[in-house]
Design an enzyme around this catalytic site. Structure first.
Site, PDB file in Angstrom:
ATOM      1  N   GLU A   8       4.896  11.427 -11.987  1.00  0.00           N
ATOM      2  CA  GLU A   8       3.649  10.990 -12.567  1.00  0.00           C
ATOM      3  C   GLU A   8       2.584  12.044 -12.274  1.00  0.00           C
ATOM      4  O   GLU A   8       2.478  12.525 -11.158  1.00  0.00           O
ATOM      5  CB  GLU A   8       3.279   9.631 -11.981  1.00  0.00           C
ATOM      6  N   ASP A  67       3.243   9.193  -6.084  1.00  0.00           N
ATOM      7  CA  ASP A  67       2.498   9.345  -4.841  1.00  0.00           C
ATOM      8  C   ASP A  67       2.810   8.184  -3.912  1.00  0.00           C
ATOM      9  O   ASP A  67       3.108   7.079  -4.366  1.00  0.00           O
ATOM     10  CB  ASP A  67       0.986   9.353  -5.118  1.00  0.00           C
ATOM     11  N   ASP A 100       1.017   6.213  -2.441  1.00  0.00           N
ATOM     12  CA  ASP A 100      -0.141   5.331  -2.269  1.00  0.00           C
ATOM     13  C   ASP A 100      -0.013   4.140  -3.221  1.00  0.00           C
ATOM     14  O   ASP A 100       1.006   3.971  -3.881  1.00  0.00           O
ATOM     15  CB  ASP A 100      -1.451   6.100  -2.505  1.00  0.00           C
ATOM     16  N   ASP A 156      -1.528   3.405  -6.024  1.00  0.00           N
ATOM     17  CA  ASP A 156      -1.383   3.768  -7.431  1.00  0.00           C
ATOM     18  C   ASP A 156       0.047   4.166  -7.741  1.00  0.00           C
ATOM     19  O   ASP A 156       0.623   3.758  -8.750  1.00  0.00           O
ATOM     20  CB  ASP A 156      -2.292   4.957  -7.757  1.00  0.00           C
TER      21      ASP A 156
END
Ligand code: 28F
Length: 646
Positions: free
Chosen positions: A437, A510, A512, A514
């Site tokens: 992404e 990632d 995190d 998101d």
């Protein structure tokens, strides 16, 4: 010593035989519990719990309590009749000791009518004993409490004795054990969520049995949860639909027992306004991920009875085609649970119920029920027919959209997306595709990879919300078209795995919130349109590090907070620096290779069907129409979900 106490020498020939039997289990644990990794460890708990469930299904136990303590000692207790302590005819030792020391095929000995013969379930309590450092049993029966203890994989440590008097009304069995770390080399630490989810599932599948789950560890999960569903699978369906907009309130439910075959059947279903289906089938309380005869019977009867009703009531004109299975599954939530005395499992992962008589029994029961239900509830019948009609119309639209796409040779394997940075090798078994992404991370991945066998497909923006979109819309989405083209194996019902171009499909986002959100979207998409790829184990999650701890040339990458704390100790007195990676984009190409891409060093997490189902349900909640559960989820996870842009 009392008369009820059963004493036997520790070195009779039977004992030696017994120990040889249990020794076989210790030599080849995989034969009995599948694996000695996390799943195998949890299997021990289910073996013991299954015996309590059998006692409850036989009508004698009402409450089952499962406790895990700080040292990963498991206690399972029920309020059944208590395991018999009398001398067992065949073995010459007490029945309770026989249960824990004699290997036996499921069902034949345990007295439970519903074991999974041949499969891994119901291999028996003796297997748990064989794989435990120690195991102790308490039995309350006839106003007395009995106790026996085993050690080192099944040798008697303290032989069976009466240890006290209790009120005659108190009966039941309790087993405590500590899994043997010589067998479970990856550790004997239980996973809260695995236990929680399965206990809840068993409570749904066995109405009225009360399950108490005590987690006695000093972590965030510490505490007691009780599960008891008087409505059984009817409540299971309500649970599946709790974040959806129901298109009618009632949950359809029927059950029955066929005397000729000894098969019992329970079915519950409801429709919601989404386009996805959540239909789960079980045999003897075990999920059958590949379906089988019970599911076939259910689907065919639903399709046929709805078609017949629609024709009868002129909702479908005489010249219009009947509904297909596809048409009746949009927005369907259902549970099919059967109990069979001798189930046969087939399929790749032995997850498909093969007994054909089950289909006949399900057909008959469900057909009688649903015909009558439609007659008595014409308003609801009409809502379901309308839903199926709109699904049929969408299906036809999708076919023509797909045909026109095919004419353009869009999904042909010759046509690869321009954004795909493909690898050199054409040997799918060694090829990997990283779905990344974000463009910056895509750049590092492209530069950092080994282009001989690693391809990179960068995606921009979020993958389309497949929950809300119907098929023909989905194929308009550029990101999704790229994935279909890159994989090369088709999609949906037309997958040809032999054409799959990469045997590792790695989702890299990632570390995190998101990133988690995006991998949830990706998993949902793959689950809905590429299920066989997950079933066959081709889908993985990349595990990028969260931290880099370093001093000069000394560098360590850490993948969790715990790992960072451990690493800090190794740096000891040295003045180190810690870098926290917020995203993949912060790593340069060589760092990304070293930490996340290099097969020698990286960690990949293989995605299981259970992961995908979980993603699917989190996803429905985050994306579904119901605002309330989503709000609650965000509030509950606020500390964690601060960046979640939904
Ligand atoms: C914590 C785990 O294992 N509960 C069990 C019973 C009750 C009976 C039983 C079990 C009889 C013939 C074997 C009692 N009274 N919980 C448990 N509760 N096993 S295991 O019988 C064993 C079979 O061969 C029981 C009368 N009949 C059965």
């Amino acid at each position: 010593m009392t008369d009820t106490q059963i004493k036997h020498d520790n070195y009779t020939s039977e004992d030696i035989q017994v120990l040889e039997g249990l020794e076989a289990v210790r030599k080849r644990p995989g034969m009995y519990i599948g694996t000695t990794s996390e799943a195998g460890l949890h299997h021990l708990v289910w073996e013991i719990v299954d015996n309590s469930v059998d006692e409850a299904l036989a009508g004698y136990a009402t409450h089952i309590e499962i406790t895990v303590n700080k040292d990963d000692v498991v206690t399972v207790k029920d309020d059944g009749r208590g395991m018999p302590i009398e001398k067992h005819k065949k073995t010459g030792i007490s029945t309770v000791e026989t249960i824990f020391t004699v290997l036996h095929a499921g069902g034949k000995f345990g007295g439970g009518a519903y074991k999974v013969a041949g499969g891994l379930h119901g291999v028996g309590a003796s297997v748990v004993n064989a794989l435990s450092k120690w195991l102790e049993v308490n039995v309350w029966r006839d106003g007395k409490e009995y106790y026996v203890r085993f050690k080192d994989g099944g040798s008697v440590d303290k032989s069976l004795e009466e240890i006290g008097a209790v009120d005659k009304s108190i009966t039941g069995s309790q087993v405590r054990f500590k899994a043997d770390d010589l067998i479970f080399k990856e550790g004997t630490v239980y996973n809260y969520k695995v236990l929680y989810d399965r206990i809840r599932q068993m409570a749904f599948l066995n109405k009225g049995i009360r399950f108490t789950f005590n987690w006695d560890k000093d972590d965030d999960n510490k505490g007691t949860t009780t599960f008891c569903y008087e409505g059984g699978i009817k409540e299971y369906v309500e649970f599946l639909n709790k974040n959806e907009t129901k298109i009618f309130e009632d949950v359809l439910y029927c059950d029955g027992y066929d005397e000729a075959t000894n098969i019992s059947v329970e079915i519950a279903l409801q429709y919601n306004s989404s386009y996805a289906e959540k239909v789960y089938s079980f045999c003897n309380n075990i999920f059958t991920p590949e379906g089988g005869m019970h599911l076939d019977g259910f689907r065919n009867t639903l399709r046929k009875s709805l078609s017949v009703y629609a024709k009868d009531k002129k909702f479908l004109k005489d010249d219009e085609p009947e509904f297909t299975n596809e048409d009746v599954k949009e927005g369907l939530a259902a549970i099919i649970s059967v109990k069979h005395p001798d189930p046969q499992y087939e399929g790749q992962t032995k997850g498909k119920l093969g007994n054909s008589e089950v289909r006949t029994v399900v057909n008959k029961l469900f057909n009688d029920y649903i015909k009558r239900y439609f007659l008595e509830n014409p308003d609801i019948a009409k809502i379901i027919v309308e839903k199926a009609k709109s699904a049929a119309a969408a299906r036809l639209a999708a076919i023509s959209a797909r045909e026109s796409a095919r004419r353009k040779n869009d999904f042909g394997s010759s046509n690869l997306p321009t954004k795909l940075k493909d690898c050199a090798s054409r040997d799918a078994s060694i090829c990997e595709i990283y779905i990344v992404e974000g463009n910056s991370a895509g750049g590092s991945a492209e530069d950092g990879r080994d282009s001989n066998f690693q391809a990179v497909l960068p995606l921009r923006g979020k993958v389309l919300n497949v929950e809300k979109a119907r098929q023909h819309k989905i194929f308009d989405n550029a990101e999704i078209r790229m994935m279909i083209q890159a994989f090369g194996c088709g999609f949906g019902n037309e997958i040809d795995i032999s054409k799959l171009r990469y045997h590792k499909i790695v989702i890299m986002t990632d570390a995190d919130v998101d990133g988690q959100h995006i991998s949830t979207l990706m998993l949902t998409f793959l689950y809905r349109y590429f299920k066989p790829l997950i079933e066959e184990g081709y889908v993985y999650l990349a595990m990028p590090p969260l931290y880099k701890i370093f001093k000069g040339k000394m560098v360590r990458y850490c993948y969790s907070d715990e790992e960072l704390e451990l690493a800090k100790r190794d740096f000891g007195d040295i003045k180190y620096d810690v870098q926290r990676y917020k995203g993949l984009g912060e790593m340069d190409a060589s760092q990304l290779w070293e930490t996340t891409l290099d097969p020698e060093k990286r960690t990949l997490k293989r995605v299981t069907i259970a992961d995908a189902i979980e993603a699917d349900s989190v996803f429905s909640m985050l994306m579904g129409d119901e605002v309330e559960p989503r709000k609650n989820f965000i509030i509950e996870n606020a500390h964690f979900a601060k960046n979640l842009d939904i």
